[in-house]
Each structure stands twice: as C-alpha cells, then as structure tokens.
Design a protein around this motif. Structure first.
Motif, PDB file in Angstrom:
ATOM      1  N   ASP A   1       0.810  -1.222   0.000  1.00 57.55           N
ATOM      2  CA  ASP A   1       0.000   0.000   0.000  1.00 57.55           C
ATOM      3  C   ASP A   1       0.842   1.271   0.000  1.00 57.55           C
ATOM      4  N   GLY A   2       2.161   1.139   0.036  1.00 63.39           N
ATOM      5  CA  GLY A   2       3.033   2.308   0.046  1.00 63.39           C
ATOM      6  C   GLY A   2       4.058   2.226   1.159  1.00 63.39           C
ATOM      7  N   GLY A   3       4.822   3.285   1.296  1.00 68.00           N
ATOM      8  CA  GLY A   3       5.887   3.298   2.291  1.00 68.00           C
ATOM      9  C   GLY A   3       5.433   3.838   3.633  1.00 68.00           C
ATOM     10  N   GLN A   4       6.175   3.480   4.663  1.00 71.67           N
ATOM     11  CA  GLN A   4       5.952   4.008   5.999  1.00 71.67           C
ATOM     12  C   GLN A   4       7.284   4.534   6.501  1.00 71.67           C
ATOM     13  N   ASP A   5       7.289   5.776   6.997  1.00 78.23           N
ATOM     14  CA  ASP A   5       8.525   6.363   7.520  1.00 78.23           C
ATOM     15  C   ASP A   5       8.696   5.971   8.981  1.00 78.23           C
ATOM     16  N   ASP A   6       9.883   5.558   9.326  1.00 80.60           N
ATOM     17  CA  ASP A   6      10.224   5.211  10.700  1.00 80.60           C
ATOM     18  C   ASP A   6      11.540   5.905  11.005  1.00 80.60           C
TER      19      ASP A   6
ATOM     20  N   CYS B   1      12.986  -2.734  14.650  1.00 84.86           N
ATOM     21  CA  CYS B   1      12.787  -3.643  13.514  1.00 84.86           C
ATOM     22  C   CYS B   1      12.031  -4.886  13.936  1.00 84.86           C
ATOM     23  N   LEU B   2      12.418  -5.449  15.067  1.00 87.44           N
ATOM     24  CA  LEU B   2      11.741  -6.652  15.557  1.00 87.44           C
ATOM     25  C   LEU B   2      10.288  -6.373  15.923  1.00 87.44           C
ATOM     26  N   ASP B   3      10.016  -5.223  16.519  1.00 84.03           N
ATOM     27  CA  ASP B   3       8.636  -4.854  16.839  1.00 84.03           C
ATOM     28  C   ASP B   3       7.789  -4.736  15.577  1.00 84.03           C
ATOM     29  N   ALA B   4       8.343  -4.127  14.529  1.00 79.27           N
ATOM     30  CA  ALA B   4       7.614  -3.995  13.264  1.00 79.27           C
ATOM     31  C   ALA B   4       7.359  -5.362  12.641  1.00 79.27           C
ATOM     32  N   TYR B   5       8.341  -6.255  12.728  1.00 82.67           N
ATOM     33  CA  TYR B   5       8.177  -7.602  12.174  1.00 82.67           C
ATOM     34  C   TYR B   5       7.106  -8.376  12.953  1.00 82.67           C
ATOM     35  N   GLU B   6       7.118  -8.254  14.281  1.00 83.75           N
ATOM     36  CA  GLU B   6       6.108  -8.933  15.086  1.00 83.75           C
ATOM     37  C   GLU B   6       4.715  -8.396  14.793  1.00 83.75           C
ATOM     38  N   ALA B   7       4.603  -7.087  14.585  1.00 85.17           N
ATOM     39  CA  ALA B   7       3.303  -6.498  14.228  1.00 85.17           C
ATOM     40  C   ALA B   7       2.842  -7.038  12.876  1.00 85.17           C
ATOM     41  N   HIS B   8       3.771  -7.212  11.957  1.00 87.69           N
ATOM     42  CA  HIS B   8       3.440  -7.770  10.646  1.00 87.69           C
ATOM     43  C   HIS B   8       2.950  -9.206  10.784  1.00 87.69           C
TER      44      HIS B   8
ATOM     45  N   ARG C   1      22.033   1.378  18.637  1.00 88.45           N
ATOM     46  CA  ARG C   1      21.979   0.179  17.804  1.00 88.45           C
ATOM     47  C   ARG C   1      20.926  -0.794  18.338  1.00 88.45           C
ATOM     48  N   ALA C   2      20.875  -0.967  19.645  1.00 89.03           N
ATOM     49  CA  ALA C   2      19.898  -1.882  20.256  1.00 89.03           C
ATOM     50  C   ALA C   2      18.466  -1.396  20.012  1.00 89.03           C
ATOM     51  N   GLN C   3      18.248  -0.085  20.073  1.00 86.34           N
ATOM     52  CA  GLN C   3      16.914   0.452  19.826  1.00 86.34           C
ATOM     53  C   GLN C   3      16.476   0.233  18.386  1.00 86.34           C
ATOM     54  N   VAL C   4      17.393   0.357  17.436  1.00 88.58           N
ATOM     55  CA  VAL C   4      17.065   0.112  16.032  1.00 88.58           C
ATOM     56  C   VAL C   4      16.681  -1.357  15.848  1.00 88.58           C
ATOM     57  N   ILE C   5      17.447  -2.240  16.451  1.00 87.29           N
ATOM     58  CA  ILE C   5      17.155  -3.673  16.344  1.00 87.29           C
ATOM     59  C   ILE C   5      15.778  -3.965  16.933  1.00 87.29           C
ATOM     60  N   HIS C   6      15.486  -3.434  18.109  1.00 88.53           N
ATOM     61  CA  HIS C   6      14.186  -3.665  18.728  1.00 88.53           C
ATOM     62  C   HIS C   6      13.049  -3.061  17.908  1.00 88.53           C
TER      63      HIS C   6
END
Length: 50
Positions: free
Chosen positions: A17-22, A36-43, A29-34
C-alpha cells in the motif's frame, strides 16, 4: 549509533500500500534492532488475523 552529527539515519518500510517512515535518528543500535523486531512482530500479528 551515528558518530557524525551531520548524518541522518532513516528506516524505510515499503508495503504493497506504500511506504511508511520510521525515523531512527538518535536511536542506539539496540533500539534500532528492537524497532525492527517490533515492526516484524506487528506484521506477523497482521498475517495471523487475515
């Protein structure tokens, strides 16, 4: 995560449906990893409901 203040980091998620800005500016570095993982879990949760 970013040593030089003149740089900018951005995570871009592109869906059918398009892009999402994050904006990850100022994240560690740990916050970026978390993030990404949160977005994947939501998916995955979305896929389970379909």
């Amino acid at each position: 995560m970013i040593g030089n203040r003149d740089r900018y980091a951005r995570l871009e998620v592109h869906l059918a449906d398009g892009g999402q800005d994050d904006d990850v500016m100022g994240f560690t570095r740990a916050q970026v990893i978390h993030d990404c993982l949160d977005a994947y879990e939501a998916h995955l949760d979305l896929l389970r409901t379909v």
